[in-house]
Design an enzyme around this catalytic site. Sequence first.
Site, PDB file in Angstrom:
ATOM      1  N   GLU A   1     -12.990  -0.115   0.175  1.00  0.00           N
ATOM      2  CA  GLU A   1     -12.673   0.279  -1.194  1.00  0.00           C
ATOM      3  C   GLU A   1     -11.196  -0.021  -1.397  1.00  0.00           C
ATOM      4  O   GLU A   1     -10.347   0.498  -0.680  1.00  0.00           O
ATOM      5  CB  GLU A   1     -12.958   1.778  -1.385  1.00  0.00           C
ATOM      6  CG  GLU A   1     -12.802   2.228  -2.816  1.00  0.00           C
ATOM      7  CD  GLU A   1     -12.914   3.750  -2.959  1.00  0.00           C
ATOM      8  OE1 GLU A   1     -13.599   4.400  -2.141  1.00  0.00           O
ATOM      9  OE2 GLU A   1     -12.285   4.275  -3.880  1.00  0.00           O
TER      10      GLU A   1
ATOM     11  N   ASP B   1      -6.732  12.040  -7.777  1.00  0.00           N
ATOM     12  CA  ASP B   1      -6.110  12.008  -6.464  1.00  0.00           C
ATOM     13  C   ASP B   1      -5.189  13.189  -6.196  1.00  0.00           C
ATOM     14  O   ASP B   1      -4.508  13.687  -7.081  1.00  0.00           O
ATOM     15  CB  ASP B   1      -5.332  10.701  -6.301  1.00  0.00           C
ATOM     16  CG  ASP B   1      -6.274   9.518  -6.146  1.00  0.00           C
ATOM     17  OD1 ASP B   1      -7.111   9.565  -5.233  1.00  0.00           O
ATOM     18  OD2 ASP B   1      -6.201   8.577  -6.959  1.00  0.00           O
TER      19      ASP B   1
END
Lengths: 239, 386
Positions: free
Chosen positions: A35, A46
């Site tokens: 990824e 995040d």
Amino acid sequence: MKNEIIPYILANYPDLQTTKELLIHCHKLGIKYVELGIPFSDPSADGPVIQNAATKACINFNFDNLLAILLDLKKQNINLEITIMTYANPLYIYGISNFYTNFSSANVKGLLVPDIPFEERKVLTRKNHSIKNVWMISDNLPSASLKKIVSNSNFYLYLVAYLGTTGKNIQQSDSLKSTIAQVKKIKDIPVAIGFGIKDKNDVTNILNIADGAIIGTSLIIELDKSLNSAKEFLNNIIL
Amino acid sequence: MVYKKNYYGAYGGQFLSQSLMPALDELKSAFDLFKKNKQYLAEYKDLLNNYVGRPSPLYFARNLSKKLDQQIFLKREDLNHTGSHKINNTLGQIILAKSMGKTRIIAETGAGQHGVATATAAALMNMECVVYMGEEDTQRQQPNVQRMKLLGAKVVPVTTGCKTLKEAVTETFKDWLANQKDTYYLLGSAMGPAPYPEIVKYFQRIIGQEARKQCKKLTGQLPDYVIACVGGGSNAIGIFAPFTQDKTVHLIGVEAGGHSSSYGKHCATLSLGKPGIFQGSYSYLLSTETGQISPTHSISAGLDYPGVGPEHSYLKDSKRAQYVAVSDDEALAAFHTLSKEEGILPALESSHALAYTFKLAATVKKNSIIIVNLSGRGDKDLGIVN
């Protein structure tokens, strides 16, 4: 996809040469899926580690420089199956048709956009390209939504291990197992789990229940020490 | 109706994590029920009248009007309890939150006006309250931080990025993502994912409804111009909404032009940005050529934001409203003018609307009826102005 460790590599962190070396290293280790994260100034999914890294990496990032590297790797017969993870705005500004056209010729197989949910998929829809959408699912989705998402997926699904941002602690939960069981009942499609997978132990546990384990934050922590440290970390997890 | 399936024309949507879709669905269902529930609506109305002090006056600014040779009216949202229009929205949403059985309230704030209004509503309803505020804003709007703490809220300074409103919004979404079960995100502007822009407009349109009636009563006609400042755009959409069908009424949104129109020096999103996807919706946005979100600057913390509510993007493209920008210096001058001429200290946000009004007054026909939304009071800004 079966029993796969999927590293999350943040592009351009700390520079594109490092990204390239990490990708080559993954290939050497026999890793199949990667990824590849596009850095964004305001990454809402995040935690602090990836957020801090992204804030630095986004400053001089552009898609075309990354594309050049991916095309070069392809030339060297380094054929990883890459899923690009990007927040919506950098992708939208680059141009979604542009993205599909340019990146499908560079071993990019999947596209994951954490701030475009399945409900807004229209934004990503274009005809005639080979890149597949990877949708994120979680254990709080109503079964009707899950069914729609799963039936419309044809690469793999990204199951988030918990509700929250990347880099927290994963808890092995029955609800993950039952979500995977629900998915498999709808369609025989691989499920990779991400968020909070920190070490070999977590990876082993996750691969007992899922087809893939995505590992990101820990890799960046190692990369902050040195590129070798990051490579070493991958070696230990794989071997 | 322009609003269809979460969109105003091309703008809007729900651009957030998939994991938050169930929370947005739950919110939408609860809001639909709220609008039909007489008991909730009565409670809201009672609070607006007896707690906030509505209706707020539409004041004929006698000295300014004389000086500018125009009929200037100020919609006095600065006189509301807590000192700005933000309380209209927080009281409505907190009743909504209660109706959903939520026990914890979270909010973002820029200038601290929405944070104070949220902390106030949470104190009134006896609910836990956490407010995310950019660290830079906690310093430049210190009095509001103290107020929030006195009201029992926890203020979390956000230290990422530019340390202002956009980072505070991101952190609030992150909190909501992890705690959606018991937590209600009380968003303060007409932005973010659907249904927030509709919810905030629903609770802020009282400003325009009152102003429209008051103007007719005072002058016998509708205004020629309605002017409001635009950051995310809640006070503007609140005063614009009831006038959108009145084709003779010019609607003007005033953005923060900051120091200059160069990169990072302003937050004139509609004037200088282009459409993009950020913090829940597709709308005009200030972003770089590679799609990174631009840093912004404004003397006014409440306008210091790179995005804007999606309905404003629609109103701009459809030309129903016009959007302009004024500089820090012009806003500051307007602050002093209003203080001296009328004895009213306006918030620096509202000073942007005033600054444009002064410019406009020199160019339009004399004796025009101009309503300016005085969205907040300036006490919080004394540290900046001095």
